[in-house]
Enzyme design. Structure first.
Site, PDB file in Angstrom:
ATOM      1  N   GLY A  46       0.880  -1.164   0.000  1.00 34.53           N
ATOM      2  CA  GLY A  46       0.000   0.000   0.000  1.00 34.53           C
ATOM      3  C   GLY A  46       0.912   1.205   0.000  1.00 34.53           C
ATOM      4  O   GLY A  46       1.847   1.270  -0.792  1.00 34.53           O
ATOM      5  N   GLU A  47       0.733   2.085   0.939  1.00 24.09           N
ATOM      6  CA  GLU A  47       1.595   3.268   1.032  1.00 24.09           C
ATOM      7  C   GLU A  47       2.118   3.314   2.457  1.00 24.09           C
ATOM      8  O   GLU A  47       1.348   3.482   3.405  1.00 24.09           O
ATOM      9  CB  GLU A  47       0.775   4.504   0.665  1.00 24.09           C
ATOM     10  CG  GLU A  47       1.562   5.563  -0.067  1.00 24.09           C
ATOM     11  CD  GLU A  47       2.452   6.355   0.872  1.00 24.09           C
ATOM     12  OE1 GLU A  47       3.611   6.653   0.516  1.00 24.09           O
ATOM     13  OE2 GLU A  47       1.984   6.649   1.990  1.00 24.09           O
ATOM     14  N   SER A  48       3.446   3.151   2.613  1.00 21.67           N
ATOM     15  CA  SER A  48       3.992   2.931   3.957  1.00 21.67           C
ATOM     16  C   SER A  48       3.767   4.118   4.898  1.00 21.67           C
ATOM     17  O   SER A  48       3.532   3.929   6.096  1.00 21.67           O
ATOM     18  CB  SER A  48       5.479   2.588   3.871  1.00 21.67           C
ATOM     19  OG  SER A  48       6.176   3.581   3.162  1.00 21.67           O
ATOM     20  N   CYS A  78       6.128  -5.430   0.389  1.00 20.13           N
ATOM     21  CA  CYS A  78       6.214  -4.105  -0.232  1.00 20.13           C
ATOM     22  C   CYS A  78       6.145  -2.997   0.830  1.00 20.13           C
ATOM     23  O   CYS A  78       7.071  -2.887   1.623  1.00 20.13           O
ATOM     24  CB  CYS A  78       5.153  -3.977  -1.319  1.00 20.13           C
ATOM     25  SG  CYS A  78       5.618  -2.782  -2.551  1.00 20.13           S
ATOM     26  N   ILE A 133       5.461  -3.414  -7.615  1.00 20.01           N
ATOM     27  CA  ILE A 133       4.741  -2.159  -7.872  1.00 20.01           C
ATOM     28  C   ILE A 133       5.375  -1.055  -7.028  1.00 20.01           C
ATOM     29  O   ILE A 133       5.285  -1.091  -5.803  1.00 20.01           O
ATOM     30  CB  ILE A 133       3.243  -2.277  -7.518  1.00 20.01           C
ATOM     31  CG1 ILE A 133       2.600  -3.462  -8.254  1.00 20.01           C
ATOM     32  CG2 ILE A 133       2.506  -0.970  -7.833  1.00 20.01           C
ATOM     33  CD1 ILE A 133       1.204  -3.804  -7.782  1.00 20.01           C
ATOM     34  N   ARG A 134       6.037  -0.109  -7.693  1.00 23.87           N
ATOM     35  CA  ARG A 134       6.734   0.966  -6.961  1.00 23.87           C
ATOM     36  C   ARG A 134       7.425   0.394  -5.717  1.00 23.87           C
ATOM     37  O   ARG A 134       7.247   0.875  -4.591  1.00 23.87           O
ATOM     38  CB  ARG A 134       5.757   2.080  -6.579  1.00 23.87           C
ATOM     39  CG  ARG A 134       5.254   2.844  -7.808  1.00 23.87           C
ATOM     40  CD  ARG A 134       4.184   3.861  -7.488  1.00 23.87           C
ATOM     41  NE  ARG A 134       4.603   4.842  -6.496  1.00 23.87           N
ATOM     42  CZ  ARG A 134       5.462   5.854  -6.708  1.00 23.87           C
ATOM     43  NH1 ARG A 134       6.027   5.975  -7.892  1.00 23.87           N
ATOM     44  NH2 ARG A 134       5.746   6.701  -5.769  1.00 23.87           N
ATOM     45  N   HIS A 169       4.744  -8.132  -4.437  1.00 22.43           N
ATOM     46  CA  HIS A 169       3.401  -8.571  -4.019  1.00 22.43           C
ATOM     47  C   HIS A 169       3.185 -10.041  -4.382  1.00 22.43           C
ATOM     48  O   HIS A 169       2.727 -10.336  -5.491  1.00 22.43           O
ATOM     49  CB  HIS A 169       2.340  -7.734  -4.744  1.00 22.43           C
ATOM     50  CG  HIS A 169       2.273  -6.325  -4.293  1.00 22.43           C
ATOM     51  ND1 HIS A 169       1.330  -5.872  -3.408  1.00 22.43           N
ATOM     52  CD2 HIS A 169       3.047  -5.254  -4.595  1.00 22.43           C
ATOM     53  CE1 HIS A 169       1.509  -4.581  -3.184  1.00 22.43           C
ATOM     54  NE2 HIS A 169       2.546  -4.186  -3.891  1.00 22.43           N
ATOM     55  N   GLU A 171       0.907 -11.827  -3.260  1.00 14.29           N
ATOM     56  CA  GLU A 171      -0.533 -12.092  -3.167  1.00 14.29           C
ATOM     57  C   GLU A 171      -1.284 -11.746  -4.458  1.00 14.29           C
ATOM     58  O   GLU A 171      -2.468 -12.031  -4.585  1.00 14.29           O
ATOM     59  CB  GLU A 171      -1.130 -11.328  -1.978  1.00 14.29           C
ATOM     60  CG  GLU A 171      -1.397  -9.847  -2.192  1.00 14.29           C
ATOM     61  CD  GLU A 171      -0.145  -8.960  -2.210  1.00 14.29           C
ATOM     62  OE1 GLU A 171       0.987  -9.480  -2.186  1.00 14.29           O
ATOM     63  OE2 GLU A 171      -0.315  -7.727  -2.283  1.00 14.29           O
TER      64      GLU A 171
HETATM   65  N1  GLN Z   1       5.779   2.856  -2.867  1.00 12.12           N
HETATM   66  C1  GLN Z   1       5.123   2.412  -1.687  1.00 12.12           C
HETATM   67  C2  GLN Z   1       5.799   2.980  -0.428  1.00 12.12           C
HETATM   68  O1  GLN Z   1       6.871   3.487  -0.505  1.00 12.12           O
HETATM   69  C3  GLN Z   1       5.095   0.889  -1.602  1.00 12.12           C
HETATM   70  C4  GLN Z   1       4.363   0.354  -2.799  1.00 12.12           C
HETATM   71  C5  GLN Z   1       3.606  -0.914  -2.565  1.00 12.12           C
HETATM   72  O2  GLN Z   1       3.350  -1.331  -1.432  1.00 12.12           O
HETATM   73  N2  GLN Z   1       3.166  -1.493  -3.660  1.00 12.12           N
HETATM   74  O3  GLN Z   1       5.221   2.922   0.621  1.00 12.12           O
END
Ligand code: GLN
Length: 195
Positions: A46-48, A78, A133-134, A169, A171
């Site tokens: 997600g977004e940390s 991630c 993903i990113r 990921h 999952e």
């Molecule tokens: N770019 C996100 C972060 O820095 C991590 C991306 C992800 O969990 N797919 O939090």
């Protein structure tokens, strides 16, 4: 085995599906009290920064540190990997700070923001499918950390005792062998607890 997925933000449903496919029971965790009823916990992607903020707001930082100190396994994928790390390269404050790794966020650059590949994982027979993903990278690992896989010579999967992390990921594919690996860690920890 009951395995929780921290459901504050991010890819929760997909992890629950993978846990169920790996032979354990997946549960969505929204309140700290629920930690008492599970044997292991996944912190999803997600977004940390957002996940970290919500963890602080709802009391999960200390609760998960206690959970881990009690010997129960954690698996961060991630953003979840970033949340578990002791050090974030940008100088941002660490979140749980439990695992002896230094990580860089969004480490693959614009060209390779999102891609799928196969990874050879120590302890798993055939390569697994992994979606990035990113994604973050692990820049440095401490002495007690076992590197389980690399991608272009960069560390993307690692384990330190009861802590497992992956940059990607697992999952998001129907390949649930890394979840199976985590279910085994949870089973072993539960056995040790009983001895
Ligand atoms: N770019 C996100 C972060 O820095 C991590 C991306 C992800 O969990 N797919 O939090």
């Amino acid at each position: 085995m009951r395995i929780g997925v921290l459901a504050l933000q991010g890819a929760v449903a997909e992890h629950i599906r993978s846990i169920n496919s790996a032979g354990a029971e997946g549960i969505s965790i929204k309140r700290v009290e629920q930690l008492e009823s599970i044997d292991g916990l996944i912190i999803p992607g997600g977004e940390s920064t957002t996940i970290g903020k919500l963890m602080r707001k709802y009391g999960f930082i200390d609760a998960i540190r206690d959970f881990s100190a009690g010997g129960k396994p954690l698996f961060g994928t991630c953003a979840g990997l970033i949340v578990l790390a002791k050090e974030i390269a940008s100088g941002e404050e660490a979140h749980l700070g439990l695992m002896d790794i230094k990580v860089a966020r969004n480490a693959f650059g614009r060209q390779r923001e999102s891609f799928e590949t196969k990874l050879v994982i120590k302890g798993i027979e055939e390569p697994i499918r992994a979606v990035f993903i990113r994604a973050p990278l692990i820049l440095e690992v401490g002495k007690g950390v076992d590197v389980l896989s690399t991608y272009n010579e960069e560390i993307v999967t690692a384990r330190q005792g009861n802590l497992l992390v992956a940059s990607y990921h697992p999952e998001l594919t129907d390949d649930y062998r890394l979840h199976q690996y985590f279910v085994e860690m949870v089973k072993e920890a539960a056995l040790t607890e009983k001895l």
